[in-house]
Scaffold this motif. Structure first.
Motif, PDB file in Angstrom:
ATOM      1  N   ALA B  21       0.836  -1.211   0.000  1.00 21.18           N
ATOM      2  CA  ALA B  21       0.000   0.000   0.000  1.00 21.18           C
ATOM      3  C   ALA B  21       0.866   1.256   0.000  1.00 21.18           C
ATOM      4  CB  ALA B  21      -0.923   0.000   1.214  1.00 21.18           C
ATOM      5  N   ARG B  22       1.961   1.207   0.771  1.00 25.98           N
ATOM      6  CA  ARG B  22       2.879   2.352   0.851  1.00 25.98           C
ATOM      7  C   ARG B  22       3.423   2.683  -0.542  1.00 25.98           C
ATOM      8  NH1 ARG B  22       6.988   0.239   4.583  1.00 25.98           N
ATOM      9  NH2 ARG B  22       5.363   0.271   6.179  1.00 25.98           N
ATOM     10  N   ALA B  23       3.807   1.630  -1.271  1.00 25.09           N
ATOM     11  CA  ALA B  23       4.385   1.831  -2.607  1.00 25.09           C
ATOM     12  C   ALA B  23       3.334   2.354  -3.584  1.00 25.09           C
ATOM     13  CB  ALA B  23       4.978   0.518  -3.126  1.00 25.09           C
ATOM     14  N   VAL B  24       2.137   1.815  -3.502  1.00 23.56           N
ATOM     15  CA  VAL B  24       1.071   2.250  -4.402  1.00 23.56           C
ATOM     16  C   VAL B  24       0.689   3.699  -4.114  1.00 23.56           C
ATOM     17  CG1 VAL B  24      -1.347   1.880  -5.002  1.00 23.56           C
ATOM     18  CG2 VAL B  24       0.160  -0.074  -4.784  1.00 23.56           C
ATOM     19  N   LEU B  25       0.594   4.042  -2.849  1.00 26.21           N
ATOM     20  CA  LEU B  25       0.241   5.411  -2.480  1.00 26.21           C
ATOM     21  C   LEU B  25       1.349   6.379  -2.878  1.00 26.21           C
ATOM     22  CD1 LEU B  25      -1.361   4.723   1.018  1.00 26.21           C
ATOM     23  CD2 LEU B  25      -2.539   5.660  -0.972  1.00 26.21           C
ATOM     24  N   ARG B  26       2.600   5.951  -2.683  1.00 26.16           N
ATOM     25  CA  ARG B  26       3.723   6.807  -3.057  1.00 26.16           C
ATOM     26  C   ARG B  26       3.717   7.066  -4.559  1.00 26.16           C
ATOM     27  NH1 ARG B  26       8.170   3.967  -1.213  1.00 26.16           N
ATOM     28  NH2 ARG B  26       7.676   4.670   0.868  1.00 26.16           N
ATOM     29  N   ALA B  27       3.376   6.056  -5.332  1.00 26.87           N
ATOM     30  CA  ALA B  27       3.301   6.208  -6.790  1.00 26.87           C
ATOM     31  C   ALA B  27       2.222   7.212  -7.170  1.00 26.87           C
ATOM     32  CB  ALA B  27       3.018   4.854  -7.450  1.00 26.87           C
ATOM     33  N   ALA B  28       1.212   7.363  -6.272  1.00 21.23           N
ATOM     34  CA  ALA B  28       0.145   8.334  -6.515  1.00 21.23           C
ATOM     35  C   ALA B  28       0.480   9.679  -5.892  1.00 21.23           C
ATOM     36  CB  ALA B  28      -1.177   7.821  -5.948  1.00 21.23           C
ATOM     37  N   GLY B  29       1.691   9.813  -5.352  1.00 20.99           N
ATOM     38  CA  GLY B  29       2.120  11.074  -4.757  1.00 20.99           C
ATOM     39  C   GLY B  29       1.622  11.287  -3.340  1.00 20.99           C
ATOM     40  N   VAL B  30       1.291  10.200  -2.672  1.00 19.22           N
ATOM     41  CA  VAL B  30       0.717  10.297  -1.323  1.00 19.22           C
ATOM     42  C   VAL B  30       1.611   9.571  -0.320  1.00 19.22           C
ATOM     43  CG1 VAL B  30      -1.250   9.659   0.124  1.00 19.22           C
ATOM     44  CG2 VAL B  30      -1.636  10.394  -2.235  1.00 19.22           C
ATOM     45  N   GLU B  31       1.942  10.264   0.779  1.00 19.74           N
ATOM     46  CA  GLU B  31       2.634   9.630   1.895  1.00 19.74           C
ATOM     47  C   GLU B  31       1.617   9.465   3.011  1.00 19.74           C
ATOM     48  OE1 GLU B  31       6.437   9.357   0.126  1.00 19.74           O
ATOM     49  OE2 GLU B  31       5.818   8.615   2.100  1.00 19.74           O
ATOM     50  N   ALA B  32       1.513   8.254   3.545  1.00 15.98           N
ATOM     51  CA  ALA B  32       0.457   7.982   4.523  1.00 15.98           C
ATOM     52  C   ALA B  32       1.014   7.771   5.926  1.00 15.98           C
ATOM     53  CB  ALA B  32      -0.327   6.748   4.095  1.00 15.98           C
ATOM     54  N   ASP B  33       0.227   8.158   6.927  1.00 14.45           N
ATOM     55  CA  ASP B  33       0.465   7.701   8.292  1.00 14.45           C
ATOM     56  C   ASP B  33      -0.033   6.260   8.350  1.00 14.45           C
ATOM     57  OD1 ASP B  33      -0.459  10.799  10.050  1.00 14.45           O
ATOM     58  OD2 ASP B  33       1.372  10.196   8.985  1.00 14.45           O
ATOM     59  N   GLU B  34       0.519   5.509   9.305  1.00 14.48           N
ATOM     60  CA  GLU B  34       0.136   4.108   9.390  1.00 14.48           C
ATOM     61  C   GLU B  34      -0.270   3.730  10.803  1.00 14.48           C
ATOM     62  OE1 GLU B  34       3.264   1.702   7.721  1.00 14.48           O
ATOM     63  OE2 GLU B  34       3.243   2.797   5.814  1.00 14.48           O
ATOM     64  N   ALA B  35      -1.282   2.883  10.898  1.00 14.01           N
ATOM     65  CA  ALA B  35      -1.713   2.313  12.171  1.00 14.01           C
ATOM     66  C   ALA B  35      -1.832   0.815  11.976  1.00 14.01           C
ATOM     67  CB  ALA B  35      -3.056   2.897  12.603  1.00 14.01           C
ATOM     68  N   GLU B  36      -1.380   0.045  12.969  1.00 10.26           N
ATOM     69  CA  GLU B  36      -1.344  -1.403  12.800  1.00 10.26           C
ATOM     70  C   GLU B  36      -2.585  -2.116  13.344  1.00 10.26           C
ATOM     71  OE1 GLU B  36       2.334  -3.279  13.832  1.00 10.26           O
ATOM     72  OE2 GLU B  36       3.541  -1.684  12.935  1.00 10.26           O
ATOM     73  N   ASN B  37      -3.507  -1.354  13.870  1.00 13.12           N
ATOM     74  CA  ASN B  37      -4.769  -1.956  14.289  1.00 13.12           C
ATOM     75  C   ASN B  37      -5.808  -0.850  14.437  1.00 13.12           C
ATOM     76  OD1 ASN B  37      -4.829  -0.948  17.163  1.00 13.12           O
ATOM     77  ND2 ASN B  37      -2.974  -2.189  17.270  1.00 13.12           N
ATOM     78  N   GLY B  38      -7.040  -1.248  14.630  1.00 14.11           N
ATOM     79  CA  GLY B  38      -8.125  -0.281  14.694  1.00 14.11           C
ATOM     80  C   GLY B  38      -8.022   0.665  15.873  1.00 14.11           C
ATOM     81  N   ALA B  39      -7.530   0.172  17.001  1.00 12.71           N
ATOM     82  CA  ALA B  39      -7.433   1.030  18.190  1.00 12.71           C
ATOM     83  C   ALA B  39      -6.434   2.163  17.963  1.00 12.71           C
ATOM     84  CB  ALA B  39      -7.014   0.190  19.399  1.00 12.71           C
TER      85      ALA B  39
END
Lengths: 159, 128
Positions: B21-39
Motif C-alpha cells: 500500500a505504501r508503494a502504491v500510495l507513493r506512486a500516486a504522490g501520497v505519503e500515509a500515516d500508518e496504524a497497525e490496528n483499529g485502536a
C-alpha cells in the motif's frame, strides 16, 4: 560464477531465460497480473521492491500453513480460527499474484464455512504443494535476476 | 498550482500489505500515516481532531488484532468524523461490503491495492 569476459552473450541468454521463466509463470497459472503491478512499482528508489514483497510472502506463508495444520489437528475444531488464518494466507498470496494459492484458499474457506474438516485437510495438502512449487519457481527466478544485475531490475517485461 | 499535501491514514496489521500500500500510495504522490490496528487508528484520528487537521482519507483493513476495521470505523464515525473511509479487504462478499457500510465506511475495495484502485479512490473523493 558467471564469466564476465563475455557479458553480452551470457547476459542475452540469461535475459531469455528470465523472460521465458516469467512467461511460464503466467501461462501455467501460477501468477497473475498483480505480479506485473509489483514490477511497475519497482524503480530506482526501490530497485528490489518485487523481491522484497515476495520475500515477505515467503516469510509469512510457511508460518501460516504450519498454524493451519496445527489448528486442523486440534479438537474441538476451530473453524473460525482456520478461516482467519487462511484469510491471511489468501491476502498475502494475492499481494504477489499467486493465483493458484489464492484460489485454493477460497476452496479452503468454503470448507470452513461448511464445517467440512476433511475438505479442509485435502485443501491444505493442495495449498502446501502449490506453495512448495511456487517457492521453488520464484527463488529460481530471482536467482537469475540477481545474476543479470541491477540494470535488469528496471525492465518490466509484459506478458 | 500548489497542491495541498493529502493526509491519508493506512490501517493495516500485516507488513506485506503495508509495504504494498505504501508503494502504491507513493506512486500516486501520497505519503500515509500508518496504524497497525483499529485502536491505534482511532487514537490517531482523535489526535488529528484535537489539532493538526483531520485526515483526508482513511484506508482500513477488516481483520486486525486489538480492534478490527468495522469497530474502528464505528468509533471514528461516533466521534463525528466525516473523513472518507475506504475498507480494503481480501473478503469481498456482499455481506462484507454491507457490514462495512453499516459501520459507516464510504467505499470498499478488495485487496490487493493497485495504482488503478488508488487513483479511482482519490478521484472519487476529490483528492486527485
Amino acid at each position: 560464477m558467471m564469466d564476465l569476459s563475455e557479458p553480452t552473450m551470457d547476459y542475452s541468454n540469461l535475459r531469455r531465460q528470465i523472460t521465458f521463466m516469467k512467461k511460464s509463470f503466467f501461462d501455467q497459472g501460477y501468477l497473475d497480473e498483480q505480479f506485473n503491478q509489483l514490477e511497475e512499482l519497482q524503480d530506482e528508489s526501490s530497485p528490489n521492491f518485487v523481491e522484497e514483497v515476495v520475500a515477505l510472502f515467503l516469510k509469512d506463508s510457511p508460518r501460516l500453513l504450519s498454524n493451519i495444520e496445527q489448528t486442523i489437528g486440534k479438537y474441538p475444531q476451530d473453524f473460525y480460527r482456520l478461516d482467519s488464518l487462511v484469510h491471511q494466507l489468501k491476502g498475502s498470496g494475492s499481494s504477489i499474484g499467486a493465483v493458484r494459492m489464492k484460489n485454493e484458499c477460497s476452496v479452503f474457506k468454503a470448507h470452513c464455512n461448511d464445517r467440512n474438516l476433511e475438505g479442509c485437510r485435502r485443501s491444505l495438502q493442495k495449498m502446501k504443494r502449490e506453495h512448495a512449487t511456487l517457492k521453488q519457481k520464484l527463488e529460481s527466478y530471482f536467482q537469475l535476476l540477481r545474476q543479470v544485475g541491477p540494470r535488469e531490475h528496471a525492465v518490466n517485461s509484459r506478458k | 498550482m500548489d497542491r495541498r499535501r493529502i493526509r491519508v491514514l493506512l490501517v493495516e496489521d500485516e507488513e506485506i500489505h503495508r509495504v504494498l500500500a505504501r508503494a502504491v500510495l507513493r506512486a500516486a504522490g501520497v505519503e500515509a500515516d500508518e496504524a497497525e490496528n483499529g485502536a491505534e487508528a482511532v487514537r490517531r484520528v482523535r489526535e488529528r481532531v484535537g489539532g493538526g487537521g483531520a485526515y483526508d482519507l482513511i484506508l482500513t483493513d477488516k481483520q486486525m488484532p486489538v480492534m478490527d476495521g468495522h469497530e474502528a470505523t464505528r468509533q471514528i464515525r461516533a466521534m463525528g468524523v466525516t473523513t472518507p473511509i475506504v475498507a480494503v479487504s481480501s473478503d469481498s462478499l456482499p455481506s462484507d461490503v454491507q457490514a462495512f457500510t453499516a459501520a459507516g465506511a464510504d467505499d470498499f475495495t478488495p485487496k490487493p491495492l493497485t495504482k488503478e484502485k488508488v487513483g479511482h479512490i482519490l478521484s472519487k473523493f476529490g483528492l486527485a
